[in-house]
Design an enzyme around this catalytic site. Structure first.
Site, PDB file in Angstrom:
ATOM      1  N   ARG A 119       0.812  -1.231   0.000  1.00 35.68           N
ATOM      2  CA  ARG A 119       0.000   0.000   0.000  1.00 35.68           C
ATOM      3  C   ARG A 119       0.839   1.272   0.000  1.00 35.68           C
ATOM      4  O   ARG A 119       0.356   2.343   0.354  1.00 35.68           O
ATOM      5  CB  ARG A 119      -0.990   0.004   1.166  1.00 35.68           C
ATOM      6  CG  ARG A 119      -2.011  -1.124   1.098  1.00 35.68           C
ATOM      7  CD  ARG A 119      -3.046  -1.011   2.197  1.00 35.68           C
ATOM      8  NE  ARG A 119      -4.075  -2.013   2.030  1.00 35.68           N
ATOM      9  CZ  ARG A 119      -4.010  -3.255   2.543  1.00 35.68           C
ATOM     10  NH1 ARG A 119      -2.942  -3.613   3.240  1.00 35.68           N
ATOM     11  NH2 ARG A 119      -4.988  -4.105   2.355  1.00 35.68           N
ATOM     12  N   LYS A 141       3.338  11.449 -11.022  1.00 36.77           N
ATOM     13  CA  LYS A 141       2.532  10.599 -11.895  1.00 36.77           C
ATOM     14  C   LYS A 141       3.281   9.292 -12.158  1.00 36.77           C
ATOM     15  O   LYS A 141       4.398   9.305 -12.663  1.00 36.77           O
ATOM     16  CB  LYS A 141       2.251  11.299 -13.227  1.00 36.77           C
ATOM     17  CG  LYS A 141       1.097  12.272 -13.194  1.00 36.77           C
ATOM     18  CD  LYS A 141       0.778  12.714 -14.619  1.00 36.77           C
ATOM     19  CE  LYS A 141      -0.437  13.598 -14.666  1.00 36.77           C
ATOM     20  NZ  LYS A 141      -0.769  13.980 -16.059  1.00 36.77           N
ATOM     21  N   GLU A 183       9.784  18.449 -24.362  1.00 35.75           N
ATOM     22  CA  GLU A 183       9.082  18.854 -23.141  1.00 35.75           C
ATOM     23  C   GLU A 183       9.556  20.227 -22.650  1.00 35.75           C
ATOM     24  O   GLU A 183       8.784  20.979 -22.048  1.00 35.75           O
ATOM     25  CB  GLU A 183       9.255  17.804 -22.044  1.00 35.75           C
ATOM     26  CG  GLU A 183       8.574  16.471 -22.328  1.00 35.75           C
ATOM     27  CD  GLU A 183       7.056  16.521 -22.161  1.00 35.75           C
ATOM     28  OE1 GLU A 183       6.526  17.581 -21.758  1.00 35.75           O
ATOM     29  OE2 GLU A 183       6.401  15.496 -22.433  1.00 35.75           O
ATOM     30  N   LYS A 219       7.387  23.203 -14.164  1.00 35.58           N
ATOM     31  CA  LYS A 219       6.517  22.089 -13.796  1.00 35.58           C
ATOM     32  C   LYS A 219       6.253  22.076 -12.296  1.00 35.58           C
ATOM     33  O   LYS A 219       5.150  21.777 -11.842  1.00 35.58           O
ATOM     34  CB  LYS A 219       7.105  20.759 -14.253  1.00 35.58           C
ATOM     35  CG  LYS A 219       6.155  19.596 -13.953  1.00 35.58           C
ATOM     36  CD  LYS A 219       6.552  18.308 -14.622  1.00 35.58           C
ATOM     37  CE  LYS A 219       5.525  17.226 -14.327  1.00 35.58           C
ATOM     38  NZ  LYS A 219       5.841  15.943 -14.995  1.00 35.58           N
ATOM     39  N   GLU A 229      -4.147  17.002 -10.885  1.00 33.56           N
ATOM     40  CA  GLU A 229      -4.677  17.323 -12.206  1.00 33.56           C
ATOM     41  C   GLU A 229      -6.185  17.539 -12.200  1.00 33.56           C
ATOM     42  O   GLU A 229      -6.932  16.937 -12.975  1.00 33.56           O
ATOM     43  CB  GLU A 229      -4.302  16.227 -13.217  1.00 33.56           C
ATOM     44  CG  GLU A 229      -4.384  16.710 -14.659  1.00 33.56           C
ATOM     45  CD  GLU A 229      -3.813  15.721 -15.661  1.00 33.56           C
ATOM     46  OE1 GLU A 229      -4.501  15.458 -16.648  1.00 33.56           O
ATOM     47  OE2 GLU A 229      -2.699  15.228 -15.443  1.00 33.56           O
ATOM     48  N   ARG A 233      -3.030  21.793 -13.815  1.00 36.42           N
ATOM     49  CA  ARG A 233      -2.042  20.813 -14.257  1.00 36.42           C
ATOM     50  C   ARG A 233      -2.371  20.225 -15.627  1.00 36.42           C
ATOM     51  O   ARG A 233      -1.487  19.695 -16.313  1.00 36.42           O
ATOM     52  CB  ARG A 233      -1.894  19.697 -13.211  1.00 36.42           C
ATOM     53  CG  ARG A 233      -0.740  18.746 -13.527  1.00 36.42           C
ATOM     54  CD  ARG A 233      -0.382  17.842 -12.377  1.00 36.42           C
ATOM     55  NE  ARG A 233       0.670  16.906 -12.748  1.00 36.42           N
ATOM     56  CZ  ARG A 233       1.281  16.091 -11.905  1.00 36.42           C
ATOM     57  NH1 ARG A 233       0.968  16.091 -10.627  1.00 36.42           N
ATOM     58  NH2 ARG A 233       2.222  15.271 -12.328  1.00 36.42           N
ATOM     59  N   ASN A 237      -0.590  18.835 -20.436  1.00 33.02           N
ATOM     60  CA  ASN A 237      -0.970  17.914 -21.510  1.00 33.02           C
ATOM     61  C   ASN A 237      -0.858  18.543 -22.892  1.00 33.02           C
ATOM     62  O   ASN A 237      -1.191  17.900 -23.896  1.00 33.02           O
ATOM     63  CB  ASN A 237      -2.406  17.418 -21.287  1.00 33.02           C
ATOM     64  CG  ASN A 237      -2.523  16.556 -20.045  1.00 33.02           C
ATOM     65  OD1 ASN A 237      -1.645  15.768 -19.747  1.00 33.02           O
ATOM     66  ND2 ASN A 237      -3.616  16.732 -19.304  1.00 33.02           N
ATOM     67  N   HIS A 240       0.202  16.556 -25.856  1.00 31.44           N
ATOM     68  CA  HIS A 240       0.091  15.137 -25.522  1.00 31.44           C
ATOM     69  C   HIS A 240      -1.201  14.501 -26.019  1.00 31.44           C
ATOM     70  O   HIS A 240      -1.244  13.290 -26.236  1.00 31.44           O
ATOM     71  CB  HIS A 240       0.212  14.948 -24.005  1.00 31.44           C
ATOM     72  CG  HIS A 240       1.590  15.163 -23.478  1.00 31.44           C
ATOM     73  ND1 HIS A 240       2.231  16.385 -23.560  1.00 31.44           N
ATOM     74  CD2 HIS A 240       2.463  14.327 -22.866  1.00 31.44           C
ATOM     75  CE1 HIS A 240       3.433  16.282 -23.020  1.00 31.44           C
ATOM     76  NE2 HIS A 240       3.597  15.051 -22.599  1.00 31.44           N
ATOM     77  N   HIS A 244       0.039  11.430 -27.781  1.00 31.89           N
ATOM     78  CA  HIS A 244      -0.140  10.061 -27.301  1.00 31.89           C
ATOM     79  C   HIS A 244      -0.812   9.189 -28.350  1.00 31.89           C
ATOM     80  O   HIS A 244      -0.482   8.006 -28.489  1.00 31.89           O
ATOM     81  CB  HIS A 244      -0.970  10.053 -26.015  1.00 31.89           C
ATOM     82  CG  HIS A 244      -0.163  10.322 -24.785  1.00 31.89           C
ATOM     83  ND1 HIS A 244      -0.730  10.675 -23.580  1.00 31.89           N
ATOM     84  CD2 HIS A 244       1.170  10.294 -24.554  1.00 31.89           C
ATOM     85  CE1 HIS A 244       0.210  10.847 -22.679  1.00 31.89           C
ATOM     86  NE2 HIS A 244       1.373  10.624 -23.242  1.00 31.89           N
ATOM     87  N   HIS A 256       8.606   9.300 -27.456  1.00 33.21           N
ATOM     88  CA  HIS A 256       7.569  10.118 -26.818  1.00 33.21           C
ATOM     89  C   HIS A 256       7.723  11.604 -27.142  1.00 33.21           C
ATOM     90  O   HIS A 256       6.765  12.265 -27.553  1.00 33.21           O
ATOM     91  CB  HIS A 256       7.619   9.913 -25.299  1.00 33.21           C
ATOM     92  CG  HIS A 256       6.685  10.811 -24.548  1.00 33.21           C
ATOM     93  ND1 HIS A 256       5.321  10.616 -24.536  1.00 33.21           N
ATOM     94  CD2 HIS A 256       6.921  11.924 -23.795  1.00 33.21           C
ATOM     95  CE1 HIS A 256       4.749  11.565 -23.804  1.00 33.21           C
ATOM     96  NE2 HIS A 256       5.692  12.363 -23.353  1.00 33.21           N
TER      97      HIS A 256
END
Length: 341
Positions: A119, A141, A183, A219, A229, A233, A237, A240, A244, A256
């Site tokens: 956990r 993330k 990025e 960032k 997000e 945030r 994206n 992206h 993606h 990427h």
């Protein structure tokens, strides 16, 4: 590299706050910044020079190195299970530590493993690629892919520390070095016109230290405002949404950052696109793609940023000025067709 090398930033998230160390030689001095007197699983991949993971393991009281295959395919449930089983076989408990040494795939995979093992246990990120240094190593993330759908299963799990050692870039293949610059270009377009100007007017290699730090500061500020997000945030994206889809449909042919570069172009105002094209070409990033609407549409429809049938996209009018737009996947594809296809 610039004078920015030798910087400590702090991600301010209350009890989940952590330091980001940007310093030459910091990987071999991890013991100065972290408690390593416990069981440590050092997760890396076959494409990362083995000496980096060994460098970390040698500083630990009791360590095991877990090496997964290089590439996006390692962000899978199958590989995740092998990592968790090796952690269990090593006898790791709730007080132990996972250290990721590698690029974004390693960071995502190791961070997610840390987030669900017992956990949740401590996690340190040591990025060794431009892309992971600039972007994925901070913010918490973590995820694996589900089939061809990227990052659809994951968790927000903040690291306890991030160590950015620019010396590790010396062993990075040139294409992968360039891949990460997308990025940073994104950060410049969204909120740092001076950073975008560096890409337009100066030698990127000479200014890589400053580029890394400016990107991380950007960032960091976004994550501090919106850790999970819910609002701001989502700006990260930018590029992206389409990127993606391009990456998933390309089947590993594109990296990427290359896909993010392509994804930014249709989401820039027409007056800005020629400037961005010049920057991307100067860096060695792609500005054209051969694909079809039919190939991309299924991935856009499964975008995790979707709201029902629509997708939240980010548009940039000029460096430092962006806005959110809700668009249908077909609208996004129409815009893509007008710029890239």
């Amino acid at each position: 590299m610039s004078d920015f090398i030798g910087t400590k930033l702090t991600m301010n998230l209350g009890e989940r706050s952590y330091d980001i160390i940007v310093k030459r030689g910091s990987l071999e001095n991890l013991y100065q910044f972290a408690r390593l007197d416990r069981r440590v699983a050092v997760v890396t991949d076959s494409g990362v020079p083995a000496q980096y993971a060994q460098m970390v393991a040698d500083q630990c009281k009791d360590a095991t190195i877990i090496t997964v295959p290089q590439g996006e395919a390692s962000k899978s449930f199958k590989i995740l299970e092998t990592v968790l089983r090796q952690m269990l076989d090593f006898g790791m408990g709730r007080g132990d530590l996972v250290v990721a040494v590698g690029g974004g795939v390693v960071g995502d995979l190791a961070g997610f493993a840390a987030s669900i093992y017992m956990r949740g246990i401590d996690f340190i990120n040591c990025p060794t690629t431009t892309l992971s240094m600039i972007d994925s190593s901070i913010g918490g993330k973590t995820a694996v892919d589900l089939g061809d759908t990227k990052n659809i299963v994951g968790a927000f799990w903040q690291p306890k520390l991030v160590i950015v050692d620019p010396d590790t870039l010396s062993t990075l293949p040139r294409r992968h070095f360039i891949n990460g610059l997308a990025e940073a270009v994104k950060a410049g377009l969204l909120a740092d016109p001076e950073l975008f100007s560096i890409f337009e007017k100066e030698d990127v290699d000479d200014r890589i230290g400053e580029i890394i730090c400016r990107s991380l500061r950007f960032k960091k500020s976004i994550v501090e405002q919106d850790e999970t997000e819910q609002g701001m945030r989502k700006a990260l994206n930018f590029g992206h949404t389409i990127g993606h889809a391009i990456e998933s449909s390309a089947g590993g042919r594109l990296l990427h950052g290359e896909c993010v570069a392509l994804g930014m172009l249709p989401m820039c105002a027409p007056a800005l696109r020629p400037r961005l094209i010049r920057v991307l070409r100067k860096c060695g990033l792609p500005t054209e793609i051969e694909t079809t609407r039919e190939a991309l549409l299924p991935y856009l429809r499964h975008d995790k940023k979707g709201q029902g049938a629509a997708v939240t996209a980010v548009e940039v009018d000029e460096p430092g000025s962006f806005r959110f737009t809700t668009m249908m996947p077909e609208e996004i594809l129409h815009r893509l067709e007008g710029v890239l296809l």
